[in-house]
Design an enzyme around this catalytic site. Structure first.
Site, PDB file in Angstrom:
ATOM      1  N   TYR A 165      -2.089  -3.068  10.325  1.00 40.02           N
ATOM      2  CA  TYR A 165      -1.848  -1.673   9.924  1.00 40.02           C
ATOM      3  C   TYR A 165      -0.546  -1.559   9.133  1.00 40.02           C
ATOM      4  O   TYR A 165      -0.496  -0.937   8.067  1.00 40.02           O
ATOM      5  CB  TYR A 165      -1.797  -0.780  11.166  1.00 40.02           C
ATOM      6  CG  TYR A 165      -1.506   0.666  10.864  1.00 40.02           C
ATOM      7  CD1 TYR A 165      -2.519   1.523  10.448  1.00 40.02           C
ATOM      8  CD2 TYR A 165      -0.221   1.188  10.995  1.00 40.02           C
ATOM      9  CE1 TYR A 165      -2.262   2.858  10.161  1.00 40.02           C
ATOM     10  CE2 TYR A 165       0.052   2.508  10.712  1.00 40.02           C
ATOM     11  CZ  TYR A 165      -0.976   3.350  10.302  1.00 40.02           C
ATOM     12  OH  TYR A 165      -0.709   4.676  10.000  1.00 40.02           O
ATOM     13  N   LYS A 169      -0.127  -0.325   5.141  1.00 40.11           N
ATOM     14  CA  LYS A 169       0.643   0.838   4.708  1.00 40.11           C
ATOM     15  C   LYS A 169       1.790   0.448   3.771  1.00 40.11           C
ATOM     16  O   LYS A 169       2.134   1.199   2.851  1.00 40.11           O
ATOM     17  CB  LYS A 169       1.164   1.608   5.922  1.00 40.11           C
ATOM     18  CG  LYS A 169       0.054   2.282   6.725  1.00 40.11           C
ATOM     19  CD  LYS A 169      -0.768   3.244   5.873  1.00 40.11           C
ATOM     20  CE  LYS A 169      -1.782   4.019   6.697  1.00 40.11           C
ATOM     21  NZ  LYS A 169      -2.549   4.992   5.878  1.00 40.11           N
TER      22      LYS A 169
END
Length: 259
Positions: A165, A169
């Site tokens: 994750y 990002k």
């Protein structure tokens, strides 16, 4: 003078497409753009229970809204949503890419399929969304694209095992900067917003109540953000108020990254 300042944030007559509009941050920002004057095309998975609710709330506020069911990992779905947006609402001028997922696993045990699925949605999905949106904006030399990243693209959250994750990002932030530079002389601005811990439905579940307390403790402002607090940053980056901003990652985290 007051009218002049407010005009900077006025999005009347603008046409927006919002991915991930069926829940959480995407849902609130789709409604927020409508409140600022946009007609809004709302895009999310066919399984999204909240997509029609988003559109209905916009209509109840007197706005125009359409819904499109599709997958951000499928270029054809995005191209069709852009095409229909232009036919049914008008020339696309604002795009807000919010679709994304989150989960956790220890890096040394994470299955490749888990890594690839999250990357496909969170990073490739943003690229494909920007690509489809820019293909109609660039010939007109007019448009603004805002991608939802995360403070986790700049820092690593303590105690949360999210190498995939965080990497996705960080990719969204740098992708936004890269596209901003490619398109800077062609009339299209690209920026990102990096929220901190936010009270989305995922973080309101009873099973994460203790984790919420840690998030609040670790945030300098002493609380998590509400989804309402992301509307202002999104409207700013979508409007004339940010006309000299491109390649910016706007961190909205209650001061978290300062620590």
């Amino acid at each position: 003078m007051k009218e002049l300042v407010m005009d900077l944030f006025d999005l009347n007559n603008e046409i927006a497409l919002v991915t991930g509009a069926g829940s959480g941050i995407g849902q609130r920002l789709a409604i927020g753009l409508a409140e600022a004057g946009c007609a809004v095309a709302c895009f999310d998975l066919a399984t999204s229970a909240g997509l029609e609710q988003t559109a209905e709330e916009i209509r109840q506020r007197g706005g125009r809204a359409l819904t499109f069911k599709g997958d951000v990992t499928q270029a054809d779905d995005l191209a069709e949503a852009v095409r229909r947006t232009e036919v049914e609402l008008g020339a696309l001028s604002v795009a807000l890419n919010c679709a994304g997922i989150a989960n956790a696993a220890a890096a040394e045990e994470m299955p490749l399929a888990q890594w690839e699925r999250l990357m496909a949605i969170n990073l490739t999905g943003v690229f494909l969304s920007c690509q489809a949106q820019a293909r109609v904006m660039l010939p007109r030399r007019r448009g603004t694209i805002v991608n939802i990243a995360s403070m986790s693209g700049s820092i690593v959250n303590r105690g949360i095992l999210q190498a995939h994750y965080n990497s996705s990002k960080a990719g969204v932030i740098h992708l936004s900067k890269s596209l901003a530079m490619e398109w800077s002389d062609r009339g299209v601005r690209v920026n990102s917003i990096s929220p901190g811990y936010t009270l989305t439905p995922m973080n309101l579940r009873p099973e994460v109540a203790e984790q919420r307390k840690v998030f609040e403790r670790d945030t300098p402002l002493g609380r998590m953000a509400t989804v309402d607090e992301l509307v202002g940053p999104a409207v700013f980056l979508a409007s004339k108020a940010s006309s000299f901003c491109t390649g910016v990652d706007l961190v909205v985290d209650g001061g978290f990254v300062c620590w």
